[in-house]
Design an enzyme around this catalytic site. Structure first.
Site, mmCIF file in Angstrom:
data_model
loop_
_atom_site.group_PDB
_atom_site.id
_atom_site.type_symbol
_atom_site.label_atom_id
_atom_site.label_comp_id
_atom_site.label_asym_id
_atom_site.label_seq_id
_atom_site.Cartn_x
_atom_site.Cartn_y
_atom_site.Cartn_z
ATOM 1 N N ASP A 203 -5.368 -2.925 15.936
ATOM 2 C CA ASP A 203 -5.097 -4.365 15.821
ATOM 3 C C ASP A 203 -3.669 -4.687 15.371
ATOM 4 O O ASP A 203 -3.294 -5.847 15.287
ATOM 5 C CB ASP A 203 -6.101 -5.015 14.856
ATOM 6 N N GLU A 291 -4.406 6.474 2.346
ATOM 7 C CA GLU A 291 -3.121 6.949 2.889
ATOM 8 C C GLU A 291 -2.423 7.856 1.882
ATOM 9 O O GLU A 291 -1.909 8.919 2.223
ATOM 10 C CB GLU A 291 -2.202 5.761 3.217
HETATM 11 C C1 UGA Z 1 -6.118 -1.354 6.469
HETATM 12 C C2 UGA Z 1 -5.257 -0.217 6.938
HETATM 13 O O1 UGA Z 1 -4.207 -0.724 7.751
HETATM 14 C C3 UGA Z 1 -6.098 0.747 7.738
HETATM 15 O O2 UGA Z 1 -5.314 1.782 8.259
HETATM 16 C C4 UGA Z 1 -7.166 1.298 6.840
HETATM 17 O O3 UGA Z 1 -8.041 2.142 7.579
HETATM 18 C C5 UGA Z 1 -7.981 0.155 6.282
HETATM 19 O O4 UGA Z 1 -7.165 -0.839 5.667
HETATM 20 C C6 UGA Z 1 -8.955 0.722 5.242
HETATM 21 O O5 UGA Z 1 -8.738 0.544 4.061
HETATM 22 O O6 UGA Z 1 -9.885 1.417 5.693
HETATM 23 P P1 UGA Z 1 -7.501 -3.131 8.003
HETATM 24 O O7 UGA Z 1 -6.803 -4.094 8.888
HETATM 25 O O8 UGA Z 1 -8.131 -3.649 6.779
HETATM 26 O O9 UGA Z 1 -6.531 -1.971 7.683
HETATM 27 O O10 UGA Z 1 -8.609 -2.279 8.819
HETATM 28 P P2 UGA Z 1 -9.099 -2.444 10.324
HETATM 29 O O11 UGA Z 1 -7.962 -2.765 11.201
HETATM 30 O O12 UGA Z 1 -10.282 -3.331 10.358
HETATM 31 O O13 UGA Z 1 -9.600 -0.958 10.647
HETATM 32 C C7 UGA Z 1 -8.718 0.126 10.782
HETATM 33 C C8 UGA Z 1 -9.025 0.906 12.068
HETATM 34 O O14 UGA Z 1 -10.349 1.381 12.030
HETATM 35 C C9 UGA Z 1 -8.874 0.049 13.322
HETATM 36 O O15 UGA Z 1 -8.243 0.796 14.336
HETATM 37 C C10 UGA Z 1 -10.324 -0.254 13.694
HETATM 38 O O16 UGA Z 1 -10.513 -0.409 15.088
HETATM 39 C C11 UGA Z 1 -11.057 0.955 13.172
HETATM 40 N N1 UGA Z 1 -12.455 0.661 12.804
HETATM 41 C C12 UGA Z 1 -12.774 -0.420 12.043
HETATM 42 C C13 UGA Z 1 -13.456 1.495 13.232
HETATM 43 O O17 UGA Z 1 -13.190 2.477 13.934
HETATM 44 N N2 UGA Z 1 -14.767 1.212 12.902
HETATM 45 C C14 UGA Z 1 -15.092 0.115 12.167
HETATM 46 O O18 UGA Z 1 -16.312 -0.080 11.907
HETATM 47 C C15 UGA Z 1 -14.078 -0.707 11.722
HETATM 48 MN MN MN Z 2 -6.178 -3.740 10.850
#
Ligand code: UGA
Ligand code: MN
Length: 345
Positions: A203, A291
């Site tokens: 995203d 991280e």
């Molecule tokens: C922040 C950080 O930028 C992420 O790198 C980190 O993984 C996340 O917090 C965390 O603390 O886990 P954020 O925007 O809150 O990011 O997280 P998302 O963008 O919703 O998810 C990170 C990645 O995991 C995305 O590529 C998303 O597609 C993936 N994801 C999310 C999954 O594969 N499964 C899920 O159920 C939710």
């Molecule tokens: Mn994100």
């Protein structure tokens, strides 16, 4: 009068008169033909060319046509030719966790549009699912990118529910680890390990310049990330002397973390990652430390390589997509007439 032409005496007289001209004409014709033949044979073509050199010539012409075509493709997509000319360009392996939701294809399309401008990039796309979806499979197949398609589901206990606040559970953990495992397996025993690994969430917003910055990463390279952690920009603090090095972090949230960076703010040298067999992400990291815990297995602060003009430029943004309003769609679904029947969105 007409009979006069066939009079032997008349013919003899005419021949006497025209003979020198006819002789000269004959000499000219013979001389011309000799010259042509000699020039053909000296240029090595036609009369002396054998079959094998003819097919070599054909091959050269075909390759020249192919080069012209490829150059026009590079021009069409505004890809700098100089970057493709370097066959020693290290590969950038981009690992992206992704999961099914209404705007998944839109997110992946935004990433694809950038990645297509980056030479020598291999996309490892890992679905958080029990199987590979048709949507992602077809999307990658027609993407024009070099890719690997994997899947790895998050166990229900660790899966973020719609009602949960975002920070409740870490996301993309097992998916990134699946990408790392794939690299370890694929490159086992490989001698040439020039390359870089970058964890790109599906995203965020990535610039093409970002990939130029990370390409020559020797340990772990770092740079600012825009729109993250409650501030406009989170970034490494850099001191110029004696040589440029990172001294700490400018961050809104927990700036005292050893590596106060978002996932989007660093890339790892491939050989280094593969050497450290314990380097992977963990569910048990405390909130917001995923991280940091990962990087602690790879480097110390002084080993970081500051990029993007000594961390003064923002080349990546931690954007988040608004959840699309599906109020009417739910009504249509209940009525058995969804708007996307027979159409992939
Ligand atoms: C922040 C950080 O930028 C992420 O790198 C980190 O993984 C996340 O917090 C965390 O603390 O886990 P954020 O925007 O809150 O990011 O997280 P998302 O963008 O919703 O998810 C990170 C990645 O995991 C995305 O590529 C998303 O597609 C993936 N994801 C999310 C999954 O594969 N499964 C899920 O159920 C939710
Ligand atoms: Mn994100």
């Amino acid at each position: 009068m007409a009979m006069g032409y066939f009079n032997p005496y008349f013919i003899k007289r005419r021949a006497k008169k025209w003979w020198p001209y006819f002789g000269l004409f004959l000499l000219l014709v013979i001389g011309y033909q000799e010259g042509v033949l000699r020039s053909y044979s000296s240029s090595g073509s036609y009369t002396t060319v054998d079959e094998s050199s003819r097919s070599t010539m054909k091959e050269i012409f075909a390759l020249e046509r192919e080069i012209k075509l490829l150059k026009s493709v590079l021009k069409k997509y505004s890809i700098p030719e100089a970057e493709y000319a370097d066959t020693l360009l290290p590969i950038i392996y981009v690992i992206t966790p992704t999961y099914s939701r209404p705007h998944q294809k839109a997110e992946l399309t935004r990433l694809k549009s950038v990645f297509l401008h980056v030479p020598s990039l291999h996309w490892i796309l890992v679905e958080d699912a029990t199987h590979k979806s048709k949507l992602v499979m077809n999307f990658l197949e027609s993407s024009g990118l070099s890719y690997t398609h994997l899947h790895q589901s998050t166990p229900p206990d660790w899966k973020l529910q719609d009602s949960d606040p975002k920070w409740r559970k870490p996301r993309g953990v097992l998916q990134r680890n699946a990408g790392i495992k794939w690299l370890r397996r694929k490159l086992r025993g490989e001698r040439d390990l020039r390359g870089v690994v970058y964890f790109a969430d599906d995203d965020n917003t990535y610039s093409t310049e970002l990939f130029k910055e990370m390409r020559d990463t020797k340990t772990v390279s770092v740079w600012p990330v825009g729109l993250v952690g409650g501030v406009m920009v989170e970034r490494p603090l850099v001191s110029r002397a004696p040589t440029p090095h990172v001294t700490g972090w400018l961050a809104g949230w927990k700036p005292d973390r050893t590596f106060a960076t978002d996932m989007a703010g660093f890339a790892v040298n491939l050989a280094l990652l593969l050497r450290r067999s314990d380097a992977e992400f963990s569910f048990t990291s405390s909130i917001g430390h995923m991280e940091c815990d990962f990087l602690e297995k790879l480097v110390t602060l002084s080993q970081l390589e500051p990029k993007a003009d000594l961390c003064t430029k923002v080349l990546v943004w931690h954007t988040r997509t608004e959840r699309p309003n599906m109020k009417d769609e739910e009504r249509l679904r209940k009525a058995g007439t969804p708007s996307d029947q027979g159409i992939e969105v």
